[in-house]
Design a protein around this motif. Sequence first.
Motif, PDB file in Angstrom:
ATOM      1  N   ARG A 163      -2.892   1.472  10.527  1.00 41.93           N
ATOM      2  CA  ARG A 163      -2.349   2.809  10.760  1.00 41.93           C
ATOM      3  C   ARG A 163      -2.800   3.350  12.123  1.00 41.93           C
ATOM      4  O   ARG A 163      -2.012   3.917  12.873  1.00 41.93           O
ATOM      5  CB  ARG A 163      -2.809   3.750   9.650  1.00 41.93           C
ATOM      6  CG  ARG A 163      -2.188   5.146   9.729  1.00 41.93           C
ATOM      7  CD  ARG A 163      -2.880   6.141   8.814  1.00 41.93           C
ATOM      8  NE  ARG A 163      -3.110   5.618   7.480  1.00 41.93           N
ATOM      9  CZ  ARG A 163      -2.167   5.521   6.540  1.00 41.93           C
ATOM     10  NH1 ARG A 163      -0.932   5.924   6.810  1.00 41.93           N
ATOM     11  NH2 ARG A 163      -2.443   5.039   5.344  1.00 41.93           N
ATOM     12  N   SER A 182      12.571   2.260  -1.598  1.00 44.05           N
ATOM     13  CA  SER A 182      12.314   1.259  -0.563  1.00 44.05           C
ATOM     14  C   SER A 182      12.759  -0.120  -1.047  1.00 44.05           C
ATOM     15  O   SER A 182      12.804  -0.396  -2.242  1.00 44.05           O
ATOM     16  CB  SER A 182      10.830   1.236  -0.196  1.00 44.05           C
ATOM     17  OG  SER A 182      10.041   0.915  -1.329  1.00 44.05           O
ATOM     18  N   TRP A 189       7.521  -0.824   6.794  1.00 46.78           N
ATOM     19  CA  TRP A 189       6.175  -0.398   6.421  1.00 46.78           C
ATOM     20  C   TRP A 189       5.371  -1.614   5.976  1.00 46.78           C
ATOM     21  O   TRP A 189       5.871  -2.462   5.235  1.00 46.78           O
ATOM     22  CB  TRP A 189       6.238   0.631   5.291  1.00 46.78           C
ATOM     23  CG  TRP A 189       6.926   1.904   5.689  1.00 46.78           C
ATOM     24  CD1 TRP A 189       8.260   2.076   5.980  1.00 46.78           C
ATOM     25  CD2 TRP A 189       6.318   3.185   5.868  1.00 46.78           C
ATOM     26  NE1 TRP A 189       8.510   3.383   6.322  1.00 46.78           N
ATOM     27  CE2 TRP A 189       7.345   4.095   6.259  1.00 46.78           C
ATOM     28  CE3 TRP A 189       5.020   3.667   5.716  1.00 46.78           C
ATOM     29  CZ2 TRP A 189       7.095   5.431   6.503  1.00 46.78           C
ATOM     30  CZ3 TRP A 189       4.766   5.007   5.962  1.00 46.78           C
ATOM     31  CH2 TRP A 189       5.800   5.875   6.350  1.00 46.78           C
ATOM     32  N   PHE A 229       0.948   1.227  13.320  1.00 45.78           N
ATOM     33  CA  PHE A 229       1.871   0.671  12.337  1.00 45.78           C
ATOM     34  C   PHE A 229       2.114   1.682  11.219  1.00 45.78           C
ATOM     35  O   PHE A 229       1.270   2.535  10.935  1.00 45.78           O
ATOM     36  CB  PHE A 229       1.304  -0.619  11.737  1.00 45.78           C
ATOM     37  CG  PHE A 229       1.154  -1.738  12.726  1.00 45.78           C
ATOM     38  CD1 PHE A 229       2.216  -2.591  12.996  1.00 45.78           C
ATOM     39  CD2 PHE A 229      -0.043  -1.940  13.391  1.00 45.78           C
ATOM     40  CE1 PHE A 229       2.080  -3.627  13.908  1.00 45.78           C
ATOM     41  CE2 PHE A 229      -0.194  -2.967  14.312  1.00 45.78           C
ATOM     42  CZ  PHE A 229       0.876  -3.814  14.568  1.00 45.78           C
ATOM     43  N   ARG A 230       3.270   1.557  10.588  1.00 49.92           N
ATOM     44  CA  ARG A 230       3.569   2.406   9.432  1.00 49.92           C
ATOM     45  C   ARG A 230       2.941   1.785   8.189  1.00 49.92           C
ATOM     46  O   ARG A 230       3.272   0.664   7.812  1.00 49.92           O
ATOM     47  CB  ARG A 230       5.081   2.564   9.250  1.00 49.92           C
ATOM     48  CG  ARG A 230       5.757   3.359  10.358  1.00 49.92           C
ATOM     49  CD  ARG A 230       7.251   3.515  10.090  1.00 49.92           C
ATOM     50  NE  ARG A 230       7.891   4.319  11.113  1.00 49.92           N
ATOM     51  CZ  ARG A 230       8.359   3.845  12.263  1.00 49.92           C
ATOM     52  NH1 ARG A 230       8.260   2.533  12.518  1.00 49.92           N
ATOM     53  NH2 ARG A 230       8.930   4.646  13.139  1.00 49.92           N
ATOM     54  N   VAL A 231       2.040   2.537   7.570  1.00 52.40           N
ATOM     55  CA  VAL A 231       1.346   2.099   6.359  1.00 52.40           C
ATOM     56  C   VAL A 231       1.380   3.267   5.372  1.00 52.40           C
ATOM     57  O   VAL A 231       1.070   4.400   5.754  1.00 52.40           O
ATOM     58  CB  VAL A 231      -0.118   1.720   6.662  1.00 52.40           C
ATOM     59  CG1 VAL A 231      -0.832   1.268   5.399  1.00 52.40           C
ATOM     60  CG2 VAL A 231      -0.177   0.625   7.730  1.00 52.40           C
ATOM     61  N   PRO A 232       1.766   3.036   4.113  1.00 52.48           N
ATOM     62  CA  PRO A 232       1.768   4.147   3.146  1.00 52.48           C
ATOM     63  C   PRO A 232       0.375   4.771   3.027  1.00 52.48           C
ATOM     64  O   PRO A 232      -0.640   4.077   3.117  1.00 52.48           O
ATOM     65  CB  PRO A 232       2.195   3.476   1.836  1.00 52.48           C
ATOM     66  CG  PRO A 232       2.936   2.242   2.262  1.00 52.48           C
ATOM     67  CD  PRO A 232       2.273   1.783   3.521  1.00 52.48           C
ATOM     68  N   ASP A 233       0.345   6.080   2.810  1.00 53.61           N
ATOM     69  CA  ASP A 233      -0.924   6.792   2.676  1.00 53.61           C
ATOM     70  C   ASP A 233      -1.742   6.204   1.530  1.00 53.61           C
ATOM     71  O   ASP A 233      -1.204   5.806   0.490  1.00 53.61           O
ATOM     72  CB  ASP A 233      -0.681   8.274   2.414  1.00 53.61           C
ATOM     73  CG  ASP A 233      -0.119   8.992   3.633  1.00 53.61           C
ATOM     74  OD1 ASP A 233      -0.237   8.452   4.753  1.00 53.61           O
ATOM     75  OD2 ASP A 233       0.439  10.090   3.467  1.00 53.61           O
ATOM     76  N   ASP A 256      12.899   2.164   8.487  1.00 56.14           N
ATOM     77  CA  ASP A 256      11.684   1.705   9.157  1.00 56.14           C
ATOM     78  C   ASP A 256      10.981   0.659   8.295  1.00 56.14           C
ATOM     79  O   ASP A 256      11.139   0.637   7.066  1.00 56.14           O
ATOM     80  CB  ASP A 256      10.725   2.869   9.416  1.00 56.14           C
ATOM     81  CG  ASP A 256      11.290   3.879  10.398  1.00 56.14           C
ATOM     82  OD1 ASP A 256      11.883   3.441  11.413  1.00 56.14           O
ATOM     83  OD2 ASP A 256      11.138   5.094  10.165  1.00 56.14           O
ATOM     84  N   TRP A 273      12.068   1.297   4.481  1.00 55.97           N
ATOM     85  CA  TRP A 273      12.211   2.628   3.889  1.00 55.97           C
ATOM     86  C   TRP A 273      12.717   3.582   4.956  1.00 55.97           C
ATOM     87  O   TRP A 273      12.093   3.716   6.016  1.00 55.97           O
ATOM     88  CB  TRP A 273      10.868   3.098   3.325  1.00 55.97           C
ATOM     89  CG  TRP A 273      10.929   4.300   2.436  1.00 55.97           C
ATOM     90  CD1 TRP A 273      11.724   4.484   1.348  1.00 55.97           C
ATOM     91  CD2 TRP A 273      10.130   5.485   2.541  1.00 55.97           C
ATOM     92  NE1 TRP A 273      11.467   5.703   0.755  1.00 55.97           N
ATOM     93  CE2 TRP A 273      10.497   6.340   1.469  1.00 55.97           C
ATOM     94  CE3 TRP A 273       9.138   5.902   3.429  1.00 55.97           C
ATOM     95  CZ2 TRP A 273       9.916   7.587   1.271  1.00 55.97           C
ATOM     96  CZ3 TRP A 273       8.553   7.144   3.228  1.00 55.97           C
ATOM     97  CH2 TRP A 273       8.948   7.973   2.155  1.00 55.97           C
ATOM     98  N   HIS A 274      13.839   4.218   4.698  1.00 53.70           N
ATOM     99  CA  HIS A 274      14.469   5.117   5.668  1.00 53.70           C
ATOM    100  C   HIS A 274      14.663   4.430   7.036  1.00 53.70           C
ATOM    101  O   HIS A 274      14.470   5.045   8.085  1.00 53.70           O
ATOM    102  CB  HIS A 274      13.650   6.388   5.831  1.00 53.70           C
ATOM    103  CG  HIS A 274      13.633   7.253   4.600  1.00 53.70           C
ATOM    104  ND1 HIS A 274      14.774   7.817   4.064  1.00 53.70           N
ATOM    105  CD2 HIS A 274      12.619   7.609   3.782  1.00 53.70           C
ATOM    106  CE1 HIS A 274      14.445   8.513   2.979  1.00 53.70           C
ATOM    107  NE2 HIS A 274      13.151   8.396   2.775  1.00 53.70           N
ATOM    108  N   LEU A 295       6.785   4.545  -2.307  1.00 51.73           N
ATOM    109  CA  LEU A 295       7.925   4.839  -1.440  1.00 51.73           C
ATOM    110  C   LEU A 295       9.206   4.670  -2.247  1.00 51.73           C
ATOM    111  O   LEU A 295       9.739   3.561  -2.364  1.00 51.73           O
ATOM    112  CB  LEU A 295       7.932   3.899  -0.225  1.00 51.73           C
ATOM    113  CG  LEU A 295       6.652   3.863   0.617  1.00 51.73           C
ATOM    114  CD1 LEU A 295       6.826   2.919   1.804  1.00 51.73           C
ATOM    115  CD2 LEU A 295       6.248   5.251   1.077  1.00 51.73           C
TER     116      LEU A 295
END
Length: 275
Positions: free
Chosen positions: A57, A104, A149, A61-65, A147, A144-145, A101
Amino acid sequence: MLPHVTAIRYVTPLREGGSLPGVVEADDLGTYVMKFHGAGQGRKALIAEVIAGELARRLGFRVPDQVLIDLDPAIGRHEPDPDVQDLLKASPGWNLGVDFLPGSLGFDPLGWRPDRLFASRVLWLDAFIGNVDRSWRNPNMLVWHGDVWLIDHGASLIFHHAWANAARLFAGPYDVDDHVLTPFATRLEEAEAELAPKITEGLLREVTALVPDRWLENEPEFAGPRELRDAYVDILLPRAGKPRDWLPDLDVSAHRPDTGARRGENRPGWLGGPS
């Protein structure tokens, strides 16, 4: 530490992975994929998830919270699967939650052509953390959307399963043969020039500090959580410097071909030409 929530409803198990994580709702009104400290991989998989995921993160990079989820096994008392019941009973207290997500889709290398720099950045990151679990069979990426992740970093930092041999386990070039993005990672030097300088002692101490003490206690050969956090930094920080012997000398042509075929090019003759 990471944000701390309490699980209030067990929704359903996720059966895609070997550790059988579960979808839960929490008292912050969030929905999370909960990964259990009582699973077969144990707390070290959760430690790797936190360190590698939060490092990713901070590298852009996109990483889920991620959150810490306090679990009372009683919330899953109506789950009929005995394996799930055993897992819940083995995991009271703090577990790891990853933001769910909704809607996704799993990344499909046959249906989406990644940007070359993005592919190179992901491959560089996985080589740095020693992630052995981003293969063609299991990419561990979600779309997801629009992008991509990155998820599931529990198979990273494998050296911590044998601290006495940690340096040896992390030596040598990263094996890219099975990595899902190898055919597209043609800008590895560019990715290295961007990412390597960002990995500082301060950054590594920041991400290791996010791991709860209780997951770091009772590790043989270490006096306590602080000493164990220092050990992670001592292994990872030199890896970011030169020479970077772990970085593969990537010859993309030696791996799975990137044909660039357009829709309809491989259509059998008996189907006729594309409309």
